[in-house]
Write a protein that holds these residues in place. Structure first.
Motif, PDB file in Angstrom:
ATOM      1  N   THR A 371       0.765  -1.294  -0.187  1.00  0.00           N
ATOM      2  CA  THR A 371       0.008   0.010   0.070  1.00  0.00           C
ATOM      3  C   THR A 371       0.831   1.276   0.154  1.00  0.00           C
ATOM      4  O   THR A 371       1.790   1.342   0.919  1.00  0.00           O
ATOM      5  CB  THR A 371      -0.960   0.030   1.150  1.00  0.00           C
ATOM      6  OG1 THR A 371      -1.776  -1.056   1.287  1.00  0.00           O
ATOM      7  CG2 THR A 371      -1.999   1.405   1.234  1.00  0.00           C
ATOM      8  N   PRO A 396     -12.979   1.134  -6.082  1.00  0.00           N
ATOM      9  CA  PRO A 396     -13.139   0.699  -4.874  1.00  0.00           C
ATOM     10  C   PRO A 396     -11.371   0.282  -4.293  1.00  0.00           C
ATOM     11  O   PRO A 396     -11.324   0.152  -2.883  1.00  0.00           O
ATOM     12  CB  PRO A 396     -13.806  -0.590  -4.607  1.00  0.00           C
ATOM     13  CG  PRO A 396     -13.898  -0.837  -6.197  1.00  0.00           C
ATOM     14  CD  PRO A 396     -13.751   0.282  -7.020  1.00  0.00           C
ATOM     15  N   ASP A 397     -10.706   0.084  -5.012  1.00  0.00           N
ATOM     16  CA  ASP A 397      -9.109  -0.223  -4.434  1.00  0.00           C
ATOM     17  C   ASP A 397      -8.599   1.032  -4.115  1.00  0.00           C
ATOM     18  O   ASP A 397      -7.152   0.915  -3.843  1.00  0.00           O
ATOM     19  CB  ASP A 397      -8.453  -1.060  -5.400  1.00  0.00           C
ATOM     20  CG  ASP A 397      -9.165  -2.495  -5.666  1.00  0.00           C
ATOM     21  OD1 ASP A 397      -9.661  -2.853  -4.521  1.00  0.00           O
ATOM     22  OD2 ASP A 397      -9.024  -3.175  -6.581  1.00  0.00           O
ATOM     23  N   ASN A 399      -8.486   4.586  -2.134  1.00  0.00           N
ATOM     24  CA  ASN A 399      -9.150   5.014  -0.715  1.00  0.00           C
ATOM     25  C   ASN A 399      -8.107   6.355  -0.458  1.00  0.00           C
ATOM     26  O   ASN A 399      -7.017   6.438  -0.484  1.00  0.00           O
ATOM     27  CB  ASN A 399      -8.785   4.125   0.521  1.00  0.00           C
ATOM     28  CG  ASN A 399      -9.458   3.077   0.254  1.00  0.00           C
ATOM     29  OD1 ASN A 399     -10.706   2.732   0.297  1.00  0.00           O
ATOM     30  ND2 ASN A 399      -8.879   1.696   0.004  1.00  0.00           N
ATOM     31  N   SER A 401      -6.620   8.609   2.629  1.00  0.00           N
ATOM     32  CA  SER A 401      -5.863   8.431   4.071  1.00  0.00           C
ATOM     33  C   SER A 401      -6.973   8.951   4.839  1.00  0.00           C
ATOM     34  O   SER A 401      -7.664   9.710   4.589  1.00  0.00           O
ATOM     35  CB  SER A 401      -4.538   8.839   4.051  1.00  0.00           C
ATOM     36  OG  SER A 401      -4.819  10.281   4.175  1.00  0.00           O
ATOM     37  N   SER A 402      -6.711   8.522   6.238  1.00  0.00           N
ATOM     38  CA  SER A 402      -7.388   8.957   7.391  1.00  0.00           C
ATOM     39  C   SER A 402      -7.287  10.477   7.689  1.00  0.00           C
ATOM     40  O   SER A 402      -8.019  11.260   8.068  1.00  0.00           O
ATOM     41  CB  SER A 402      -7.072   8.153   8.744  1.00  0.00           C
ATOM     42  OG  SER A 402      -5.779   8.404   8.927  1.00  0.00           O
ATOM     43  N   THR A 406     -12.931  15.148   3.147  1.00  0.00           N
ATOM     44  CA  THR A 406     -13.641  14.947   2.010  1.00  0.00           C
ATOM     45  C   THR A 406     -14.725  16.214   1.882  1.00  0.00           C
ATOM     46  O   THR A 406     -14.974  16.435   0.930  1.00  0.00           O
ATOM     47  CB  THR A 406     -14.837  13.688   1.895  1.00  0.00           C
ATOM     48  OG1 THR A 406     -15.520  13.903   3.274  1.00  0.00           O
ATOM     49  CG2 THR A 406     -14.062  12.259   2.086  1.00  0.00           C
ATOM     50  N   GLU A 421      -4.665   6.282  -1.235  1.00  0.00           N
ATOM     51  CA  GLU A 421      -3.753   5.157  -0.885  1.00  0.00           C
ATOM     52  C   GLU A 421      -4.112   4.134  -2.182  1.00  0.00           C
ATOM     53  O   GLU A 421      -5.375   4.208  -2.405  1.00  0.00           O
ATOM     54  CB  GLU A 421      -4.230   4.591   0.528  1.00  0.00           C
ATOM     55  CG  GLU A 421      -3.803   5.375   1.841  1.00  0.00           C
ATOM     56  CD  GLU A 421      -4.345   4.982   3.023  1.00  0.00           C
ATOM     57  OE1 GLU A 421      -5.132   3.905   2.851  1.00  0.00           O
ATOM     58  OE2 GLU A 421      -3.674   5.209   4.060  1.00  0.00           O
TER      59      GLU A 421
END
Length: 534
Positions: A371, A396-397, A399, A401-402, A406, A421
């Motif tokens: 990743t 969907p693959d 993402n 990051s935290s 958004t 990611e």
């Protein structure tokens, strides 16, 4: 709708770098060890500098191929010692960032270090207060448009010493505009020897009111304000009369480069800039009597830019200050006019919605299964708040990051890093979409997999490095012991042999783009690298 407030990254110390590495962030863009940079208050005479350290937390080199910088009032006030360089794995690259302001305002900007390694870009925020060396203008700091006009109006009137019309002319003819006993007509260039009012009359000279006194009924202090008074040939003064300044097509009168015709008067080039600055001073200090200035503002702005203050005009400004106790701000700091959109009416800045995106298309690195993170930068280069929401990825693959919100709000000069990611072994054909606050249409950034990268080759990459780049004077050579020969080709194709040394003096070479050709001992292969000599 609520938007999250962006908090900028704080400085990372050695411990926090260690935490990053142990947290498993094995593939990401460069990290600013110093976080965002804050400069001390700096004036226009001497740049201030900050050291910026960029850390590479990866097991492969990251190359910076460009640095995006941004303008404020048409000027890039932040500069860098290096803009093309490579940071080796687990290494830190240091460079110098300089700040030299044009305006006495707060600067909030960003540097974006661009890399094509497939892991995105590094953003470093910049915060700096510009000041002016002349404390006379301290009340104008951080003011623009009408607020700046009001501050100047107050400052120019504060402590003003009216010399009276006779006194003003005595000062002009006797000292301010008298050079070695001679006085020159600003319109024609004709000179005469005198130093009194009677001497002016005897030589057919009189006093020109750049803003005609008939429009303000010859009232003081306007009539005696030396900042718009100039010695002129009597005939030239009469030809000008109360005509507005402008470009004369068909001239009915001309002398010494000045022209009259078609209801306009065009001064010679040597005086055009001074005319513009005298007129702008007068309207800011007093007002636009009878609307005389309004129709001339466009051409006067052009002359102001085209013919900047000469040394003589600057000296005249100081001489007037010594007797009147006020200055012409457009002589001291011509750039003031950039912060005033309308000299005559109410000045207000037009709304500027300017957004910067670091990529038109995102190219993700490909390699072994792991990743990884790609950094995409959004920067608000306008003068209004910018909102972003509905941030989404089509695959969907992929993402966020935290650390990536958004929905967020960017003030002018602020930025946000979007961290995506991804799996390096996958082949992507996707997109990132988001919407600007107030817009119904989404902005779409394509996402594609870049060329396959050999991380092993990266790890084994040679440590030979040439810096700084651009270079002025001494070029540093890292790992010179790994080089068997070194040459340089100039733009004309001429080949120059260079010594194998840790420092090479390039000061004898003209500024320009050159190509270094060096032979690497380990592979016996020739390699090339472009450098810029300043």
């Amino acid at each position: 709708m609520k938007f999250s407030i962006i908090s900028k990254m704080k400085a990372l110390n050695t411990l926090s770098i260690s935490i990053l590495l142990t947290a498993g962030l094995s593939a990401q863009s460069l990290v600013s060890v110093d976080g965002d940079l804050n400069f001390p208050a700096t004036n226009e005479l001497q740049a201030s500098t900050q050291t910026l350290r960029l850390y590479n937390p990866n097991s492969y080199p990251i190359s910076v191929e460009a640095v995006d910088r941004f303008e404020i009032y048409g000027n890039k006030v932040f500069s860098l010692s290096d803009s093309i360089f490579t940071v080796m794995p687990s290494d830190t690259f240091s460079l110098t960032v300089s700040f030299l302001p044009e305006h006495n305002i707060q600067h909030e900007q960003v540097l974006v270090f661009k890399s094509t390694n497939g892991f995105g870009h590094t953003a470093v925020g910049l915060s700096a207060q510009g000041t002016y060396s002349k404390s006379y203008y301290s009340t104008t700091q951080n003011k623009e448009q009408q607020a700046l006009k009001n501050a100047l109006n107050t400052r120019l009137a504060q402590g003003y010493s009216d010399q009276g019309y006779n006194g003003a002319r005595d000062l002009m003819y006797g000292s301010i505009d008298n050079v070695a006993g001679q006085v020159e007509c600003v319109y024609t260039g004709r000179t005469a020897t005198f130093n009194t009012r009677s001497g002016a009359n005897n030589n057919s000279f009189n006093c020109e009111h750049t803003f005609p006194q008939g429009f303000f009924n010859s009232n003081v202090p306007m009539r005696s304000d030396i900042h718009h008074l100039f010695p002129t040939d009597a005939t030239a003064n009469s030809r000008r009369g109360n005509d507005p300044f402008g470009v004369v097509g068909t001239a009915s009168w001309t002398q010494g480069g000045s022209k009259s015709g078609g209801g306009k008067f065009e001064p010679r080039d040597a005086h055009k800039g001074a005319v513009a600055r005298a007129m702008m001073y007068f309207v800011i200090r007093y007002q636009d009597y009878a609307g005389h200035f309004s129709g001339q503002e466009t051409i006067l702005r052009q002359w102001h830019d085209q013919f900047p203050p000469s040394t003589a005009e600057q000296a005249r400004n100081t001489a007037i200050y010594n007797v009147q106790n006020n200055r012409n701000p457009f002589v001291d700091y011509p750039q003031f006019i950039e912060r005033i959109s309308d000299v005559d009416g109410t000045a207000s800045a037009a709304d500027r919605f300017v957004q910067y995106y670091s990529d038109d298309t995102i190219f993700l690195a490909q390699g072994p299964s792991i990743t990884r993170t790609y950094s995409f930068v959004i920067y608000n280069d306008g003068n209004k708040d910018m909102g972003v929401d509905n941030l989404a990825l089509s695959d969907p693959d992929l993402n966020f990051s935290s650390a990536t919100p958004t929905t967020f709000l960017l003030s002018p000069g602020d930025y946000q890093v979007i961290e995506i990611e991804f799996q390096a072994q996958k082949n992507y054909q996707a997109s990132m979409a988001f919407r600007q606050l107030g817009d119904s249409d989404s902005i779409t950034i394509p996402i594609m997999s870049g060329p396959a990268l050999s991380l092993l080759a990266f790890a084994d990459a040679p440590s030979i490095r040439f810096y700084p780049n651009p270079v002025k004077g001494l070029l540093q050579v890292q790992s010179v012991e790994d080089i068997s020969s070194l040459q340089m080709i100039d733009a004309a194709g001429a080949l120059h042999s260079l010594p194998l040394a840790e420092q090479i003096d390039l000061s004898a070479f003209a500024a320009g783009v050159y190509t270094l050709i060096y032979r690497e001992k380990s592979s016996d292969a020739d390699r090339q690298e472009r450098i810029i000599i300043q």
